[in-house]
Design a protein around this motif. Sequence first.
Motif, PDB file in Angstrom:
ATOM      1  N   TYR A   1       0.872  -1.182   0.000  1.00 24.39           N
ATOM      2  CA  TYR A   1       0.000   0.000   0.000  1.00 24.39           C
ATOM      3  C   TYR A   1       0.903   1.224   0.000  1.00 24.39           C
ATOM      4  O   TYR A   1       1.915   1.247   0.720  1.00 24.39           O
ATOM      5  N   CYS A   2       0.546   2.235  -0.767  1.00 21.54           N
ATOM      6  CA  CYS A   2       1.362   3.449  -0.759  1.00 21.54           C
ATOM      7  C   CYS A   2       0.488   4.669  -1.004  1.00 21.54           C
ATOM      8  O   CYS A   2      -0.375   4.663  -1.866  1.00 21.54           O
ATOM      9  N   ARG A   3       0.776   5.719  -0.204  1.00 22.53           N
ATOM     10  CA  ARG A   3      -0.005   6.959  -0.366  1.00 22.53           C
ATOM     11  C   ARG A   3       0.537   7.798  -1.521  1.00 22.53           C
ATOM     12  O   ARG A   3      -0.061   8.776  -1.929  1.00 22.53           O
ATOM     13  N   ASN A   4       1.725   7.428  -2.015  1.00 22.93           N
ATOM     14  CA  ASN A   4       2.360   8.228  -3.069  1.00 22.93           C
ATOM     15  C   ASN A   4       1.976   7.739  -4.454  1.00 22.93           C
ATOM     16  O   ASN A   4       1.430   6.647  -4.619  1.00 22.93           O
ATOM     17  N   ASP A   5       2.337   8.576  -5.425  1.00 22.28           N
ATOM     18  CA  ASP A   5       1.929   8.276  -6.791  1.00 22.28           C
ATOM     19  C   ASP A   5       3.097   8.478  -7.758  1.00 22.28           C
ATOM     20  O   ASP A   5       2.913   9.063  -8.839  1.00 22.28           O
ATOM     21  N   CYS A   6       4.257   7.990  -7.372  1.00 24.19           N
ATOM     22  CA  CYS A   6       5.451   8.138  -8.215  1.00 24.19           C
ATOM     23  C   CYS A   6       5.132   7.560  -9.593  1.00 24.19           C
ATOM     24  O   CYS A   6       4.588   6.447  -9.684  1.00 24.19           O
ATOM     25  N   LEU A   7       5.478   8.294 -10.629  1.00 22.42           N
ATOM     26  CA  LEU A   7       4.983   7.933 -11.959  1.00 22.42           C
ATOM     27  C   LEU A   7       5.559   6.629 -12.496  1.00 22.42           C
ATOM     28  O   LEU A   7       4.972   5.997 -13.371  1.00 22.42           O
ATOM     29  N   TYR A   8       6.714   6.227 -11.978  1.00 20.97           N
ATOM     30  CA  TYR A   8       7.400   5.033 -12.486  1.00 20.97           C
ATOM     31  C   TYR A   8       7.017   3.748 -11.759  1.00 20.97           C
ATOM     32  O   TYR A   8       7.338   2.658 -12.212  1.00 20.97           O
ATOM     33  N   CYS A   9       6.315   3.866 -10.646  1.00 21.07           N
ATOM     34  CA  CYS A   9       6.237   2.751  -9.697  1.00 21.07           C
ATOM     35  C   CYS A   9       4.943   1.941  -9.822  1.00 21.07           C
ATOM     36  O   CYS A   9       3.840   2.505  -9.795  1.00 21.07           O
ATOM     37  N   GLY A  10       5.093   0.634  -9.908  1.00 21.56           N
ATOM     38  CA  GLY A  10       3.947  -0.249 -10.110  1.00 21.56           C
ATOM     39  C   GLY A  10       2.989  -0.318  -8.940  1.00 21.56           C
ATOM     40  O   GLY A  10       1.834  -0.726  -9.100  1.00 21.56           O
ATOM     41  N   ILE A  11       3.453   0.073  -7.729  1.00 22.43           N
ATOM     42  CA  ILE A  11       2.531   0.022  -6.576  1.00 22.43           C
ATOM     43  C   ILE A  11       2.048   1.423  -6.191  1.00 22.43           C
ATOM     44  O   ILE A  11       1.583   1.650  -5.080  1.00 22.43           O
ATOM     45  N   ARG A  12       2.172   2.352  -7.119  1.00 21.42           N
ATOM     46  CA  ARG A  12       1.681   3.725  -6.883  1.00 21.42           C
ATOM     47  C   ARG A  12       0.186   3.698  -6.552  1.00 21.42           C
ATOM     48  O   ARG A  12      -0.547   2.799  -6.987  1.00 21.42           O
ATOM     49  N   ARG A  13      -0.218   4.705  -5.792  1.00 19.21           N
ATOM     50  CA  ARG A  13      -1.597   4.764  -5.306  1.00 19.21           C
ATOM     51  C   ARG A  13      -2.636   4.579  -6.412  1.00 19.21           C
ATOM     52  O   ARG A  13      -3.639   3.884  -6.247  1.00 19.21           O
TER      53      ARG A  13
ATOM     54  N   GLY B   1       8.693  -1.097   2.188  1.00 18.72           N
ATOM     55  CA  GLY B   1       7.288  -1.014   1.818  1.00 18.72           C
ATOM     56  C   GLY B   1       6.915   0.340   1.260  1.00 18.72           C
ATOM     57  O   GLY B   1       7.714   1.281   1.276  1.00 18.72           O
ATOM     58  N   GLY B   2       5.696   0.439   0.772  1.00 21.07           N
ATOM     59  CA  GLY B   2       5.160   1.727   0.372  1.00 21.07           C
ATOM     60  C   GLY B   2       4.949   2.583   1.608  1.00 21.07           C
ATOM     61  O   GLY B   2       5.116   2.112   2.740  1.00 21.07           O
ATOM     62  N   GLU B   3       4.592   3.823   1.418  1.00 19.40           N
ATOM     63  CA  GLU B   3       4.291   4.691   2.564  1.00 19.40           C
ATOM     64  C   GLU B   3       2.855   4.399   2.984  1.00 19.40           C
ATOM     65  O   GLU B   3       1.902   4.889   2.390  1.00 19.40           O
TER      66      GLU B   3
HETATM   67 FE1  FES Z   1       5.181   4.486  -3.084  1.00 23.22          FE
HETATM   68 FE2  FES Z   1       6.236   3.316  -5.169  1.00 23.22          FE
HETATM   69  S1  FES Z   1       4.852   5.030  -5.156  1.00 23.22           S
HETATM   70  S2  FES Z   1       6.442   2.722  -3.089  1.00 23.22           S
END
Ligand code: FES
Length: 354
Positions: free
Chosen positions: A69-81, A115-117
Amino acid sequence: MPKYTITDNYALIDKLKENRTLTKDEWTRLIAERTPELAEYLFSLAREERRLHYGHDIYIRGLIEFTNYCRNDCLYCGIRRSNSHAVRYRLSEEDILSCCHTGYGLGFRTFVLQGGEDAFYTDEKMVRIIEKIKKHFPDCALTLSIGEKTCDSYRRYFEAGADRYLLRHETSNAEHYSKLHPSSLTAAARKECLWNLKRIGYQVGTGFMVGSPYQTARHLAEDMLFIRELNPQMVGIGPFIVHHDTPFADQASGTLELTLFMLGLLRLMLPKVLLPATTALGTIAPNGRELGILSGANVVMPNLSPTSVRKDYSLYDNKICTGAEAAECRNCLEKRMEGIGYKIVTERGDSLNL
Ligand code: FES
Ligand code: SAM
């Protein structure tokens, strides 16, 4: 006609070995004008440097990916919110301790909780998990990699017993950073976290993705200068790899070749730093991690997460080792390292870069 002769770039590598840094222009030029021959020269010096400080020992870290689970939305990341296709999971305290138990039996003396945030894991919960791990495994180092937190939270984790913290700066250049992240996240805030972690007394790891979208040789030069200034104990780099459910689905992934070159440069810049040959490196090439070691890396991080959740910690496409048990991963890496003349050791493996 090339602007510089090849001899100039060999001389730059010698200069790097001598001074342990270069100017921004020199870094940029060396990275932009690299050739396979120059890389071989770099790797031979990097291997020698690593041998001087760490011999042929390879440290292992047991990676426990405890929440996606992650509160962030990094554009490259598969587990983004925003990735609604991600199948989300959290490991309980018991699950995490059981991973450590398995890992301990396999010879791991460092556990990395990544983990995600995830707000579910409040500071109180994290402190309890940290204290329990340190109580049950007092001879082990505990590394956290759970993103950006307040200085107060970092201090609480440290006082509970966490020894190390991994937080890649991702890219030192603010403008480049803003192309990879939503506007709520900034390069300045990320760097501030790293300085706070250092001040508190953690052994700190930073790093970046190689070949992330819009990255230039000059950005990489800035990364080297930032890392030199921070002087961390660990540097984690790996290729950017596309994840199909992100805004970067149509971008190109980073290359093995450039990642190896950057590993060699990092080893020459910070001879005593701990440098992992990452899972992402093993994902873009079947022998990527072996080549990483031969370019100057000295750490591998096999996965200790339960196999039932492995495939769900999907940061990028085709991630390796998602089906293997912890023991299989460890044995596989042991054989791979032996195959190139290196030996996995079961020590805590603290950094010599102080
Ligand atoms: Fe949070 Fe990748 S966007 S771990
Ligand atoms: N949330 C924590 C943090 O922000 O540091 C730790 C988890 S985060 C997924 C760990 C690292 O994975 C990031 O620092 C990033 O460099 C890397 N990563 C994420 N997506 C990636 C991708 N598509 N390709 C390669 N590496 C990726």
